[in-house]
Write an enzyme that holds these catalytic residues in place. Structure first.
Site, PDB file in Angstrom:
ATOM      1  N   ARG A 208     -23.695 -22.993  -5.523  1.00 59.10           N
ATOM      2  CA  ARG A 208     -22.387 -23.650  -5.585  1.00 59.10           C
ATOM      3  C   ARG A 208     -21.292 -22.670  -5.162  1.00 59.10           C
ATOM      4  O   ARG A 208     -21.480 -21.449  -5.205  1.00 59.10           O
ATOM      5  CB  ARG A 208     -22.105 -24.153  -6.997  1.00 59.10           C
ATOM      6  CG  ARG A 208     -23.134 -25.134  -7.549  1.00 59.10           C
ATOM      7  CD  ARG A 208     -22.779 -25.512  -8.978  1.00 59.10           C
ATOM      8  NE  ARG A 208     -23.709 -26.480  -9.543  1.00 59.10           N
ATOM      9  CZ  ARG A 208     -24.806 -26.171 -10.226  1.00 59.10           C
ATOM     10  NH1 ARG A 208     -25.103 -24.888 -10.434  1.00 59.10           N
ATOM     11  NH2 ARG A 208     -25.581 -27.115 -10.721  1.00 59.10           N
ATOM     12  N   LYS A 233     -23.204 -23.678 -13.937  1.00 58.30           N
ATOM     13  CA  LYS A 233     -22.534 -24.902 -14.368  1.00 58.30           C
ATOM     14  C   LYS A 233     -23.154 -25.487 -15.638  1.00 58.30           C
ATOM     15  O   LYS A 233     -22.438 -25.946 -16.527  1.00 58.30           O
ATOM     16  CB  LYS A 233     -22.568 -25.935 -13.245  1.00 58.30           C
ATOM     17  CG  LYS A 233     -21.810 -27.213 -13.548  1.00 58.30           C
ATOM     18  CD  LYS A 233     -21.865 -28.168 -12.382  1.00 58.30           C
ATOM     19  CE  LYS A 233     -21.124 -29.466 -12.698  1.00 58.30           C
ATOM     20  NZ  LYS A 233     -21.176 -30.411 -11.560  1.00 58.30           N
ATOM     21  N   HIS A 315     -31.615 -27.202 -11.494  1.00 56.75           N
ATOM     22  CA  HIS A 315     -31.682 -28.541 -12.074  1.00 56.75           C
ATOM     23  C   HIS A 315     -32.743 -28.607 -13.173  1.00 56.75           C
ATOM     24  O   HIS A 315     -33.887 -28.192 -12.955  1.00 56.75           O
ATOM     25  CB  HIS A 315     -32.007 -29.588 -11.000  1.00 56.75           C
ATOM     26  CG  HIS A 315     -30.842 -29.928 -10.137  1.00 56.75           C
ATOM     27  ND1 HIS A 315     -30.638 -29.342  -8.909  1.00 56.75           N
ATOM     28  CD2 HIS A 315     -29.808 -30.786 -10.319  1.00 56.75           C
ATOM     29  CE1 HIS A 315     -29.530 -29.831  -8.371  1.00 56.75           C
ATOM     30  NE2 HIS A 315     -29.012 -30.698  -9.206  1.00 56.75           N
ATOM     31  N   TYR A 325     -29.245 -34.688  -4.506  1.00 58.28           N
ATOM     32  CA  TYR A 325     -29.215 -33.520  -3.627  1.00 58.28           C
ATOM     33  C   TYR A 325     -30.303 -33.475  -2.553  1.00 58.28           C
ATOM     34  O   TYR A 325     -30.145 -32.786  -1.557  1.00 58.28           O
ATOM     35  CB  TYR A 325     -29.297 -32.241  -4.476  1.00 58.28           C
ATOM     36  CG  TYR A 325     -28.045 -32.005  -5.271  1.00 58.28           C
ATOM     37  CD1 TYR A 325     -26.887 -31.528  -4.657  1.00 58.28           C
ATOM     38  CD2 TYR A 325     -27.990 -32.303  -6.621  1.00 58.28           C
ATOM     39  CE1 TYR A 325     -25.728 -31.330  -5.371  1.00 58.28           C
ATOM     40  CE2 TYR A 325     -26.827 -32.112  -7.354  1.00 58.28           C
ATOM     41  CZ  TYR A 325     -25.708 -31.631  -6.722  1.00 58.28           C
ATOM     42  OH  TYR A 325     -24.566 -31.442  -7.425  1.00 58.28           O
TER      43      TYR A 325
END
Length: 338
Positions: A208, A233, A315, A325
């Site tokens: 990211r 995140k 993930h 994604y």
């Protein structure tokens, strides 16, 4: 009545009188933190003997949550900005929710808020704001005794928007490289060239924007070709493997004096703004920097299995990885069948 003092070490001390007794605490980094602590003590003293919903407007709940809960979150900047907007601490006027008493607050008020916001912003924005408001109401009900229940549980949540499937189209990567004037064989000294380096690195690693901008050399191991991300995140640290190209990007950055602490020496806000400017300059439509993560994961899916792909991306829910994604070209999949 609370009092606040700045101590010799630059920190703050709060003192509050409750029931004729003084309570004091020092070591707060900011006056806001000291104020929040004093406010909490005073509130508990006033309402500890009462089981009734206090005679307060919803504005008080927003302010209290901002000052005692939001400030402890990693994403505090964005959450506080949202709450301040509702409070009218900016160009916009305060949201009508602010003036409704907690004892009068009903599901219909949040339904009206939902319909109002859907006329102003995209569904995705409303859903992000919904999460914050619902968390505030839950905290009011479960921890503070300011509501009997979360009134938002009876309101229909807007339907999730269709997941983005945007990837780089043929020629777009080359356009971006020309616009940024980035050459992987030359140290990227200008900001524009640094944006180009970040674009290449994102495509190679699926990281990211905030993760790329946060890379320090302490977290990079060029011998093992990895970069460790202590903060991500979802709150879980992860280690990302580096391709030969990604290593080369970092090696060029390592030679620059202003990149001795942070590898890219960019802020995520600046990266996003400048990427959009470069994209517009190239006349490329509807491409976000975050779309490069989808591009990267779709490319990586041809090289690693799904479990390793999830380890690279961070993930924990494979459904999100697949739905949001991973956007393969079915023509390419067809060729794999022969």
């Amino acid at each position: 009545m609370a009092s606040f003092f700045k101590t010799d070490d630059g920190k703050w001390r709060a003192q509050v009188s409750i029931g004729g007794r003084r309570k004091s605490k020092r070591g707060f980094a900011t006056k806001r933190e000291a104020t929040a602590w004093a406010y909490e003590l005073e509130r508990e003293a006033k309402e500890s003997l009462s089981s009734d919903i206090p005679d307060r407007p919803f504005r008080d709940a927003l302010e209290r949550y901002r000052d005692t809960v939001s400030i402890k979150k990693r994403g505090q900047k964005f959450e506080i900005r949202r709450i301040d907007r509702w409070l009218g601490n900016g160009q916009d006027s305060a949201d009508p929710l602010c003036f409704i008493g907690l004892s009068d607050l009903q599901s219909k008020h949040f339904a009206e808020w939902r319909d109002r916001r859907l006329q102003e912003v995209a569904v995705g924005t409303v859903l992000r704001e919904w999460t914050v408001l619902s968390s505030i109401c839950n905290t009011c009900a479960k921890e503070w005794g300011w509501l009997k229940a979360n009134p938002m549980t009876n309101v229909k949540r807007p339907k999730e928007p269709e997941s983005r499937t945007r990837r780089l189209l043929p020629g777009e990567f080359e356009q971006l490289m020309v616009a940024t004037q980035y050459d992987i064989d030359i140290p990227p000294e200008s900001k524009s060239e640094r944006i180009g380096a970040a674009i290449v690195f994102a495509i190679e690693t699926a990281m990211r924007a905030g993760e790329i901008c946060g890379i320090t050399w302490e977290d990079v191991n060029l011998e093992r070709r990895t970069v460790h991300l202590p903060k991500t995140k979802n709150g879980n640290p992860r280690t990302v493997p580096l391709s030969t190209t990604a290593v080369k990007v970092l090696q060029q950055l390592q030679t620059l004096e202003d990149c001795q602490r942070k590898a890219f020496n960019l802020k995520s806000d600046s990266l996003d703004v400048n990427f959009r400017k470069i994209r517009n300059k190239c006349l490329i439509d509807d491409l976000h920097f975050h779309d490069l993560r989808r591009e990267a994961l779709t490319r990586l899916a041809k090289k690693v299995d799904v479990l390793n792909l999830a380890k690279i991306s961070g993930h924990t829910d494979l459904r999100i990885l697949q739905k949001v994604y991973y956007a393969p070209d079915m023509g390419d999949i067809a060729l794999m069948l022969d």
